[in-house]
Design an enzyme around this catalytic site. Structure first.
Site, short mmCIF file in Angstrom:
data_model
loop_
_atom_site.label_atom_id
_atom_site.label_comp_id
_atom_site.label_asym_id
_atom_site.label_seq_id
_atom_site.Cartn_x
_atom_site.Cartn_y
_atom_site.Cartn_z
N GLU A 67 -34.58 54.77 -115.71
CA GLU A 67 -33.57 53.73 -115.51
C GLU A 67 -33.08 53.18 -116.84
O GLU A 67 -31.89 52.97 -117.04
CB GLU A 67 -34.16 52.61 -114.66
CG GLU A 67 -34.46 53.05 -113.22
CD GLU A 67 -35.16 51.98 -112.42
OE1 GLU A 67 -36.23 51.52 -112.83
OE2 GLU A 67 -34.62 51.60 -111.37
N GLU A 77 -41.11 56.18 -108.35
CA GLU A 77 -41.60 54.89 -107.88
C GLU A 77 -42.20 54.95 -106.47
O GLU A 77 -43.16 54.26 -106.17
CB GLU A 77 -40.48 53.85 -107.91
CG GLU A 77 -40.06 53.38 -109.28
CD GLU A 77 -38.95 54.21 -109.88
OE1 GLU A 77 -38.77 55.38 -109.50
OE2 GLU A 77 -38.25 53.66 -110.76
N ALA A 106 -42.22 51.37 -115.65
CA ALA A 106 -42.75 50.01 -115.78
C ALA A 106 -44.27 50.11 -115.91
O ALA A 106 -44.89 51.09 -115.50
CB ALA A 106 -42.38 49.19 -114.55
N GLY A 124 -38.89 53.31 -114.45
CA GLY A 124 -38.12 52.40 -115.30
C GLY A 124 -37.70 53.05 -116.60
O GLY A 124 -36.70 52.67 -117.20
C1 LIG Z 1 -40.28 39.36 -117.66
C2 LIG Z 1 -40.05 40.51 -116.76
C3 LIG Z 1 -40.70 41.77 -117.31
C4 LIG Z 1 -39.92 42.97 -116.98
C5 LIG Z 1 -39.96 43.94 -118.06
C6 LIG Z 1 -40.65 45.17 -117.68
C7 LIG Z 1 -39.95 45.88 -116.61
C8 LIG Z 1 -39.29 47.09 -117.09
C9 LIG Z 1 -39.26 48.21 -116.11
C10 LIG Z 1 -38.73 47.84 -114.76
C11 LIG Z 1 -38.33 49.02 -113.94
C12 LIG Z 1 -38.04 48.69 -112.54
C13 LIG Z 1 -39.02 49.23 -111.54
C14 LIG Z 1 -39.68 50.47 -112.00
C15 LIG Z 1 -40.94 50.77 -111.59
C16 LIG Z 1 -41.67 51.87 -112.19
O1 LIG Z 1 -41.30 52.46 -113.20
S1 LIG Z 1 -43.09 52.28 -111.38
C17 LIG Z 1 -43.84 53.49 -112.45
C18 LIG Z 1 -43.13 54.81 -112.36
N1 LIG Z 1 -43.75 55.75 -113.27
C19 LIG Z 1 -44.74 56.57 -112.88
O2 LIG Z 1 -45.16 56.57 -111.74
C20 LIG Z 1 -45.31 57.48 -113.93
C21 LIG Z 1 -46.79 57.14 -114.15
N2 LIG Z 1 -47.38 57.99 -115.16
C22 LIG Z 1 -47.65 59.32 -114.90
O3 LIG Z 1 -47.35 59.87 -113.89
C23 LIG Z 1 -48.37 60.06 -116.01
O4 LIG Z 1 -48.92 59.10 -116.87
C24 LIG Z 1 -47.45 60.99 -116.82
C25 LIG Z 1 -46.28 60.22 -117.39
C26 LIG Z 1 -46.98 62.15 -115.95
C27 LIG Z 1 -48.27 61.56 -118.00
O5 LIG Z 1 -49.46 62.12 -117.47
P1 LIG Z 1 -50.65 62.49 -118.49
O6 LIG Z 1 -50.10 63.24 -119.64
O7 LIG Z 1 -51.74 63.07 -117.67
O8 LIG Z 1 -51.13 61.09 -119.07
P2 LIG Z 1 -51.95 59.96 -118.30
O9 LIG Z 1 -53.41 60.15 -118.55
O10 LIG Z 1 -51.50 59.84 -116.89
O11 LIG Z 1 -51.44 58.63 -119.06
C28 LIG Z 1 -51.92 58.32 -120.37
C29 LIG Z 1 -52.21 56.85 -120.37
O12 LIG Z 1 -50.96 56.16 -120.14
C30 LIG Z 1 -51.11 55.32 -119.02
N3 LIG Z 1 -49.82 55.24 -118.28
C31 LIG Z 1 -49.00 56.25 -117.99
N4 LIG Z 1 -47.93 55.81 -117.29
C32 LIG Z 1 -48.08 54.47 -117.15
C33 LIG Z 1 -47.30 53.43 -116.54
N5 LIG Z 1 -46.15 53.65 -115.95
N6 LIG Z 1 -47.83 52.16 -116.57
C34 LIG Z 1 -48.99 51.89 -117.20
N7 LIG Z 1 -49.78 52.84 -117.84
C35 LIG Z 1 -49.31 54.11 -117.79
C36 LIG Z 1 -52.18 55.95 -118.18
O13 LIG Z 1 -52.72 55.00 -117.29
C37 LIG Z 1 -53.14 56.43 -119.23
O14 LIG Z 1 -53.85 55.31 -119.68
P3 LIG Z 1 -55.48 55.45 -119.92
O15 LIG Z 1 -56.04 55.88 -118.59
O16 LIG Z 1 -55.92 54.09 -120.35
O17 LIG Z 1 -55.61 56.52 -120.97
#
Ligand SMILES: CCCCCCCCCCCCC/C=C/C(=O)SCCNC(=O)CCNC(=O)[C@H](O)C(C)(C)COP(=O)(O)OP(=O)(O)OC[C@H]1O[C@@H](n2cnc3c(N)ncnc32)[C@H](O)[C@@H]1OP(=O)(O)O
Length: 258
Positions: free
Chosen positions: A112, A132, A65, A109
């Site tokens: 999921e 998460e 998400a 997500g």
């Molecule tokens: C009307 C209702 C709306 C609902 C619809 C939407 C809902 C759908 C989903 C619902 C799911 C239910 C609940 C779920 C909750 C979650 O999923 S919580 C998040 C879980 N995920 C994570 O914790 C992973 C987070 N990301 C990372 O750990 C790393 O990014 C990576 C994947 C391991 C990759 O690392 P790396 O290669 O070092 O890249 P980064 O620099 O970290 O990332 C690049 C840019 O991408 C951005 N980013 C990455 N992940 C997310 C994310 N989950 N959300 C937002 N942005 C993300 C990251 O911030 C970087 O951005 P910049 O800094 O601007 O470059």
């Protein structure tokens, strides 16, 4: 079909929906999920499409998400409006086969969403996780329910509590995914799998999908009864006549339109 956060392509009877928010690692936000629902609804209703592939980029399926979108949410922003819940029913209601193709990360997500697909094909670069807990929330779209059903309680609990990822080989070993291919071949191979299914009778494929999904919702005896109603009904369809006569006539069946 034109979308801001999806790329769409079709290959004969196969539709490919590609999550496309590269700057946010395909993080799942409101707009992307609404567009995904629209695309799935349209392809599910299109008689020319028999199979749907849901995939991301070579680097990421979806990193979860959108944390930036929800970081400041309060309970009042989530519970009354059924945050997340209101977006996901469409994905679960698609009646045609949906194959998830994962390269790179499928996290939170994203994992999921992948598990809502009917089966998963992965590149050898794939990594799956439900991290998460690291951002202070539980899964919210089925991670604590589908993961243990897919890979068993022990490994699911390990992944959910430690936030650790598993790679494609471990995901294959646990049964989370069905096949693994080299990253540069995964899409070509997945299209081949989808086209093979698309050549089968689509009504039977939909009945099999419905019966398998029913198995997670009912007792064994009720599930067998549910399946048997489809089996009996098949004898009222042209697919059964074509399939069995082709076998007896020692020729390939043609299920087009059946
Ligand atoms: C009307 C209702 C709306 C609902 C619809 C939407 C809902 C759908 C989903 C619902 C799911 C239910 C609940 C779920 C909750 C979650 O999923 S919580 C998040 C879980 N995920 C994570 O914790 C992973 C987070 N990301 C990372 O750990 C790393 O990014 C990576 C994947 C391991 C990759 O690392 P790396 O290669 O070092 O890249 P980064 O620099 O970290 O990332 C690049 C840019 O991408 C951005 N980013 C990455 N992940 C997310 C994310 N989950 N959300 C937002 N942005 C993300 C990251 O911030 C970087 O951005 P910049 O800094 O601007 O470059």
């Amino acid at each position: 079909m034109q979308y801001a956060d999806l790329l769409i392509e079709t290959h004969d009877k196969v539709a490919v929906i590609r999550l496309n928010r590269p700057k946010a690692m395909n993080a799942l936000n409101d707009n992307m999920m609404n567009e995904l629902g629209d695309a799935l609804y349209k392809f599910d209703a299109d008689p020319a499409i028999h199979v749907i592939i849901l995939t991301g980029s070579e680097k990421v399926f979806a990193a979860g998400a959108d944390i930036a979108a929800m970081a400041n949410y309060t309970y009042a922003d989530t519970y009354p409006g059924n945050y997340i819940g209101r977006n996901w029913e469409h994905i679960l209601n698609v009646r045609k086969p949906v194959i998830g193709v994962v390269s790179g990360y499928a996290l939170g997500g994203g994992c999921e969403l992948a598990m809502m697909c009917d089966f998963l094909i992965a590149a050898d670069t794939a990594k799956f996780g439900q991290p998460e807990i690291k951002v202070g929330v539980t899964p919210g779209a089925g991670g604590t329910q589908r993961l243990p059903r897919a890979i068993g309680k022990s490994k699911a609990m390990d992944m959910l509590l430690t936030a650790r990822m598993i790679d494609a080989q471990e995901a294959l070993n646990t049964g989370l995914i069905s096949r693994v291919y080299p990253a540069d071949k995964v899409m070509e191979e997945s299209l081949g799998v989808a086209q093979a299914i698309a050549a089968m009778p689509v009504t039977v494929a939909m009945a099999i999908k419905d019966s398998v999904n029913r198995a997670f919702e009912t007792t064994l005896s009720e599930g067998v009864r549910y399946e048997r109603r489809y089996f009996h009904a098949a004898f009222g369809t042209p697919a059964q006549k074509e399939g069995m006569s082709a076998f007896l006539e020692k020729r390939q069946p043609n299920f087009d339109g059946k």
